[in-house]
Design an enzyme around this catalytic site. Sequence first.
Site, PDB file in Angstrom:
ATOM      1  N   ASP A 275       0.891  -1.190   0.087  1.00  0.00           N
ATOM      2  CA  ASP A 275      -0.182   0.024   0.114  1.00  0.00           C
ATOM      3  C   ASP A 275       0.874   1.098   0.160  1.00  0.00           C
ATOM      4  O   ASP A 275       2.173   1.247   0.344  1.00  0.00           O
ATOM      5  CB  ASP A 275      -1.078   0.142   1.071  1.00  0.00           C
ATOM      6  CG  ASP A 275      -2.023   1.071   0.970  1.00  0.00           C
ATOM      7  OD1 ASP A 275      -1.998   1.657   0.034  1.00  0.00           O
ATOM      8  OD2 ASP A 275      -3.215   0.782   1.678  1.00  0.00           O
TER       9      ASP A 275
HETATM   10  O1  LIG Z   1      -4.213   5.034  -4.205  1.00  0.00           O
HETATM   11  C1  LIG Z   1      -3.353   3.912  -4.089  1.00  0.00           C
HETATM   12  C2  LIG Z   1      -3.463   3.551  -2.729  1.00  0.00           C
HETATM   13  O2  LIG Z   1      -3.521   4.283  -1.540  1.00  0.00           O
HETATM   14  C3  LIG Z   1      -3.892   4.277  -0.353  1.00  0.00           C
HETATM   15  O3  LIG Z   1      -4.458   5.604  -0.046  1.00  0.00           O
HETATM   16  C4  LIG Z   1      -3.558   6.720  -0.297  1.00  0.00           C
HETATM   17  C5  LIG Z   1      -4.351   7.653  -1.326  1.00  0.00           C
HETATM   18  O4  LIG Z   1      -4.116   6.992  -2.427  1.00  0.00           O
HETATM   19  C6  LIG Z   1      -3.737   9.257  -1.449  1.00  0.00           C
HETATM   20  O5  LIG Z   1      -4.657   9.958  -2.297  1.00  0.00           O
HETATM   21  C7  LIG Z   1      -3.760   9.585  -0.304  1.00  0.00           C
HETATM   22  O6  LIG Z   1      -3.054  10.691  -0.255  1.00  0.00           O
HETATM   23  C8  LIG Z   1      -3.147  11.777   0.654  1.00  0.00           C
HETATM   24  C9  LIG Z   1      -2.282  11.717   1.763  1.00  0.00           C
HETATM   25  O7  LIG Z   1      -2.386  10.739   2.597  1.00  0.00           O
HETATM   26  C10 LIG Z   1      -2.542  12.953   2.706  1.00  0.00           C
HETATM   27  O8  LIG Z   1      -1.614  13.233   3.779  1.00  0.00           O
HETATM   28  C11 LIG Z   1      -2.849  14.286   1.780  1.00  0.00           C
HETATM   29  O9  LIG Z   1      -3.094  15.547   2.628  1.00  0.00           O
HETATM   30  O10 LIG Z   1      -3.594  14.177   0.980  1.00  0.00           O
HETATM   31  C12 LIG Z   1      -3.340  13.087  -0.008  1.00  0.00           C
HETATM   32  C13 LIG Z   1      -4.589  13.100  -0.879  1.00  0.00           C
HETATM   33  O11 LIG Z   1      -4.360  14.078  -1.899  1.00  0.00           O
HETATM   34  O12 LIG Z   1      -3.043   8.788   0.693  1.00  0.00           O
HETATM   35  C14 LIG Z   1      -3.468   7.557   0.900  1.00  0.00           C
HETATM   36  C15 LIG Z   1      -2.605   6.680   1.897  1.00  0.00           C
HETATM   37  O13 LIG Z   1      -2.707   7.601   3.097  1.00  0.00           O
HETATM   38  C16 LIG Z   1      -5.031   3.241  -0.194  1.00  0.00           C
HETATM   39  O14 LIG Z   1      -5.035   2.769   1.030  1.00  0.00           O
HETATM   40  C17 LIG Z   1      -4.775   2.177  -1.220  1.00  0.00           C
HETATM   41  O15 LIG Z   1      -6.092   1.330  -1.014  1.00  0.00           O
HETATM   42  C18 LIG Z   1      -4.916   2.715  -2.612  1.00  0.00           C
HETATM   43  O16 LIG Z   1      -5.163   1.666  -3.635  1.00  0.00           O
END
Ligand SMILES: OC[C@H]1O[C@@H](O[C@H]2[C@H](O)[C@@H](O)[C@H](O[C@H]3[C@H](O)[C@@H](O)[C@H](O)O[C@@H]3CO)O[C@@H]2CO)[C@H](O)[C@@H](O)[C@@H]1O
Length: 855
Positions: A275
């Site tokens: 992940d």
């Molecule tokens: O997408 C691939 C896998 O990612 C995990 O989730 C992540 C998600 O895709 C991502 O958009 C997000 O980003 C955010 C980040 O965590 C946050 O700190 C920031 O402020 O904003 C970002 C969004 O713009 O992070 C997620 C992980 O924390 C999933 O668990 C998985 O299932 C996905 O397939």
Amino acid sequence: MRDAWLVALAAGAAGIANAEYHSPPSYPSPWANGAGEWAEAYQKAVAFVSELTLLEKINLTTGIGWESGQCVGNSGSIPRKNFRSLCMQDSPLGVRDTDYNTAFPGGINVGATWDVNLAYLRGKAMGEEHRGKGVDVQLGPVAGPLGRVPEGGRNWEGFAPDPVLTGQMMAYTINGIQDAGVIACAKHFIGYEQEHFRQGSQENYTISDSISENIDDKTMHELYLWPFADAVRAGVGSVMCSYNQINNSYACSNSYTLNHLLKGELGFQGFVMTDWSGQHAGVGDTLAGTDMDMPGDVAFNSGTGFWGANLTIAVLNGTVPEWRVDDMAVRIMSAFYKVGRDTNQVPINFDSWTLDTYGNEYYYAGEGYKQINQHVDVRANHAQVVREIGSRSAVLLKNVNAALPLTGREKYVAIFGEDAGANIDGVNSCSDRGCDNGTLAMGWGSGSDNFPYLVTPEQAISAEVVKNGGAFTAITDSGAIDEAKTIASQASTCIVFANADSGEGYIEVDNNWGDRNNLTLWKNGEAMIDAVAGECNNTIVVLHTVGPVLIEDWVHHPNITAVLWNGIPGQESGNSLVDVLYGTVNPGGKTPFTWGKKRSDWGTDILYVPNEGESAPQQNFTEGIFIDYRHFDKANITPTYEFGYGLSYSTFSFSDLQVQTIPAPPYVPFNGTTKSAPVLGTVLNATAYLFPDYIRRIEAFIYPWITSTNLKAASGDPHYGWPTSKYVPAGAQDGSAQKINPAGGGPGGNPALYDTVAKVTVTVKNTGAVVGDEVPQLYVSLGGPDDAPKVLRGFTRLTLQPGEETQWSTTLTRRDVSNWDVAKQNWVVTNYTKTVYVGNSSRNLPLRSTLLLKL
Ligand SMILES: OC[C@H]1O[C@@H](O[C@H]2[C@H](O)[C@@H](O)[C@H](O[C@H]3[C@H](O)[C@@H](O)[C@H](O)O[C@@H]3CO)O[C@@H]2CO)[C@H](O)[C@@H](O)[C@@H]1O
């Protein structure tokens, strides 16, 4: 890079020592062998990988960094072979972060259809859309979370808190996606049952490590691993290891779950990807069985990776054997060839970070300006699939005096609640659907996608009423209680809409950090239902919720004549609903979870507050296999509506149960040995892997080249040079022939587990006046003192004409009647008396028979 080596020592090698729950080491990491239907793809993969340099192999395994490519995850490319970056893209319900895609219903709706054919059609349609956008790996479907706790934020991405219903839906969804020529990714492996503390660093708490989900061996096998076994049997190309720890070892560093269970026992031939930022070690994760690191950087945009150049160093200094990197590359390429990516790949024609037509290919670095969105319309006729799943997943919970279906002759229809209407800010106004404005048709997080449009209940019902010549009013301000009472007292038919939302832990909505804080309705739902039901003696309630909510306080109200649950139905929400409300579709969905009367009825809960100070929170799965209906049955708790329940506009009868036991050969623990690990190349001198002069570095991009032939200097790690014994577990580098797990030997485990041992037949009759669907459900009692009173083992959705009867048959496999024996480390059929039950819910099982097995 310091962290990589330190964490490898702590987590990857043997688990953290201070914990009651410990994950045993299992090494070496099993290498792929092209068993069964993987043979041809494996051979092609071996041929391809044999021609690669070490750096090219490493590029296959390592992401280029967050926002360094156009997909949510991108591996390195192999220009010499004209092999582009692999594109990894969410989500389990459609292509995320793009346009002109379809917004399919959530997994929980697919679970509610109990229809594997619809699961397949949805999978195929989603796969086609991913393929059309240039995606190589669709990041779904979901079997983790399974749904241990009803408040679990991402439960709706999966199908049901039952391993058999989930397992079947996983298998058919995977078949659909992969038949469309895209690699599916079964996620999240494993024990990922809550959002709180999934990533230590991401919470508002000062905890050092992610939550440890502590699961005993029997529960692991009989519950959480089961649907992943089905995924492996279906030939899934990839599996995503989760954020959490399992028994105090990170999921992507956990040699027991990855090497022993997934690759050893289940015989998984594809690749394990992390992940996003789920990797916690370099050498440790490699040896523990992870094959691909996503998105490739240690933290988003850090510019440093656990792999990339560090994996090159690890191979050069011998801590990671060459055969292991070869195996990682072969596993990735096997999946690639298995689904035909070599013949059906199209260029990546979208960008995850902006919908602008022109922009930067390297978004984070701000470089590579070009056309990045071609806005390709991949939807075809998939709206039909959405509409059909939306209507066929509707669960009719209550229907008094045939309140439903509506006749079309209603004089005055009034609808109430914000959940009936539109998001006034625009359908995609909240990033990753991170709000609950207007009707709920999708949860939030990476498991979402953009709506191309959303047909609201208000639009669809008003169109129907107007067409029929009736009068119509909508009050979609959930605070307008007084106005609602007035209208409710005048209308002939009142329909109240209410919802409950949840999602992924990186987004907070109304103070819910992914997981729900409670099981009540959102946006004043109960107050609106009470207000309308107090005035209108034909009040119909429609629920759009991500899982169970507490309805016991109002569902028995005499003025509430019907209650319909429609989950999160996707872009055709209103149309699907009208199909059911007006009887074009006779509801045949069955609830894929139990509706308890009060929160404590479930016996499990989210851990909301860290319980180990600053150390990893510990969540002990003390309930074992007893989640959802298994718990309600064991504790003799009467729910409001039981798992598997759902009404129809027709009625059905069940009769004439016949159980035919089928002799099967005795179960023999698998006895075999692998070949030694193939080595597919030659590792050259470090000089050959130096960063070339002709490459211009892109900011925060992860490369495989090293910066110095002095490996310590190249690593930048002050701890470089520790004795290997401190962080390389015993046996982890051993590429000699290994004994095969006796519970393994085939895809999904020992092939004898899938021998048929009984055939069950019943007669199902439509005793009503209209055509309708019924779902005969087969449950088995395994009979032992530690067993659930009954467990689901088979089901089929049938369509029957009025008066029509049919013989429904299903089979039981050896796995279906077995328990996991923790001492024998294998499946056994116990001597306890086994009973089969058939009916149309987990508590309406009129037919039963003892099962006398001939084993
Ligand atoms: O997408 C691939 C896998 O990612 C995990 O989730 C992540 C998600 O895709 C991502 O958009 C997000 O980003 C955010 C980040 O965590 C946050 O700190 C920031 O402020 O904003 C970002 C969004 O713009 O992070 C997620 C992980 O924390 C999933 O668990 C998985 O299932 C996905 O397939």
